[in-house]
Write an enzyme that holds these catalytic residues in place. Structure first.
Site, PDB file in Angstrom:
ATOM      1  N   LYS A  79       8.698  15.771   8.672  1.00  0.00           N
ATOM      2  CA  LYS A  79       8.998  16.817   9.646  1.00  0.00           C
ATOM      3  C   LYS A  79       8.531  18.172   9.111  1.00  0.00           C
ATOM      4  O   LYS A  79       8.524  18.372   7.895  1.00  0.00           O
ATOM      5  CB  LYS A  79      10.515  16.916   9.870  1.00  0.00           C
ATOM      6  CG  LYS A  79      11.147  15.763  10.614  1.00  0.00           C
ATOM      7  CD  LYS A  79      12.657  15.998  10.718  1.00  0.00           C
ATOM      8  CE  LYS A  79      13.370  14.817  11.336  1.00  0.00           C
ATOM      9  NZ  LYS A  79      13.116  14.648  12.766  1.00  0.00           N
TER      10      LYS A  79
ATOM     11  N   ARG B 205      16.198   4.264  15.541  1.00  0.00           N
ATOM     12  CA  ARG B 205      16.157   3.032  16.338  1.00  0.00           C
ATOM     13  C   ARG B 205      16.027   1.786  15.462  1.00  0.00           C
ATOM     14  O   ARG B 205      16.453   0.710  15.855  1.00  0.00           O
ATOM     15  CB  ARG B 205      15.023   3.119  17.370  1.00  0.00           C
ATOM     16  CG  ARG B 205      13.636   3.204  16.784  1.00  0.00           C
ATOM     17  CD  ARG B 205      12.614   3.764  17.748  1.00  0.00           C
ATOM     18  NE  ARG B 205      12.846   5.200  17.987  1.00  0.00           N
ATOM     19  CZ  ARG B 205      12.074   5.974  18.765  1.00  0.00           C
ATOM     20  NH1 ARG B 205      11.042   5.440  19.390  1.00  0.00           N
ATOM     21  NH2 ARG B 205      12.343   7.246  18.915  1.00  0.00           N
TER      22      ARG B 205
END
Length: 333
Positions: free
Chosen positions: A111, A185
């Site tokens: 990120k 996920r």
């Protein structure tokens, strides 16, 4: 209800909300998978059965997708189950699942620094589930409730998972990991599938700070709701309106599901540039076989940048009140 029992209930709810808020607030050098698990262990004092699974056990349980997320971290990954069996013996429990990424650097799909500043709250879903279990136990509710949280830290390292890796999951399906920052996920996929098989719950609700796309869609006002079951989604919506923790249902059409198809594995962990929250939910749906299931993407509602009369700046503990309401209404039915 008389006023003192009403007061007791409100007090139990408040304590669960505060616990969830405190967990979200904690800096990531202090709250990491094992120290989070230790906070859960404290719930044994109020009658919750808490089990902590270590990496060796998780390997045996087939949680390869979850373990792949934590591979780059020096902090061991763990899964914690919290069981409150206040209902009839043998009656199917209500299942709550939380994403507990204690810090999310993005892994090798790193990120930008600014986006990383907030990532201590990427375990907001796990915080809500923990707070909810505390509320349930304190209010001695006559239902069987289980919380399962996947606690990991997502870090870059010489042994971190790579974009292009293919990993197995508990459900037996293979996953091509194209972006290591779509990691929540992977954690949820394994614990959803495992919880469904082990506990055979009446329903499964997962909570996760899953996608930035959710904040684009609904801002900081409503959480995204995705479900394979109309009764369950309506019950959640209703509980949300009553408690002021509001949701909005999003679609799960097969056409969206097509976007996570890939040549080399059963699915890939990202769709295209569009509908990011929906493709993430489609990914999760593939790991639930037949249980009524709902996914709450709480990325926009987990943290508040300015205080309101009832919610101070910082961790919100979003979902504790609404899910407790849901449990009570579900019991009446």
């Amino acid at each position: 209800e008389n006023s003192s029992s009403l007061f007791d209930e409100i007090k139990s709810i408040a304590q669960g909300v505060y616990l969830a808020r405190d967990l979200v607030w904690q800096p990531p050098n202090i709250l990491f998978p094992l120290s989070f698990a230790n906070e859960c262990i404290k719930l044994r004092d109020i009658g919750v059965k808490v089990t902590v699974y270590d990496e060796t056990q998780l390997k045996e349980m087939g949680m390869e997708a979850l373990l792949a997320v934590g591979r780059g971290s020096r902090k061991d990954s763990t899964v914690v189950t919290m069981e409150w069996m206040g209902g009839e013996k043998g009656s199917a429990p209500l299942g709550f699942i939380g994403k507990g990424v204690c810090f999310d650097s993005g892994g090798l799909s790193l990120k930008p620094p600014k986006s990383m500043e907030d990532m201590k709250w990427d375990m907001g879903g796990a915080a809500t589930v923990t707070g909810l279990i505390e509320t349930v136990a304190l209010s001695k509710i006559k239902s069987n409730i289980i919380g399962v949280i996947g606690l990991v830290e997502n870090m870059p390292d010489g042994d971190a998972q790579r974009p292009g890796d293919v990993v197995n999951s508990v459900s037996g399906q293979t996953i091509e990991v194209l972006n290591t920052d779509a990691e929540g996920r992977l954690v949820l996929a394994d614990i959803l599938s495992w919880t469904e098989t082990k506990y055979k719950p009446q329903f499964l609700i997962d909570l996760a700070t899953l996608t930035g796309a959710m904040i684009v869609a609904l801002g900081n006002i409503r959480a995204g709701l995705f479900s394979n079951n109309k009764d369950l989604s309506e019950a959640i919506f209703k509980a949300g309106e009553i408690r002021g923790e509001k949701v909005w249902e999003m679609p799960l059409d097969d056409e969206y599901d097509q976007l996570i198809k890939t040549e080399i594995a059963d699915m890939k962990n990202i769709g295209g540039p569009g509908a990011g929250s929906i493709t993430a939910a489609c990914f999760l749906k593939r790991h639930v076989e037949k249980t009524p299931w709902a996914h709450l993407d709480i990325a926009g509602v987990t943290w508040k940048n300015k205080s309101s009369p009832t919610i101070p700046y910082g961790g919100v503990g979003w979902g504790v009140k609404m899910l407790f309401q849901l449990i009570k209404d579900y019991k009446k039915k």
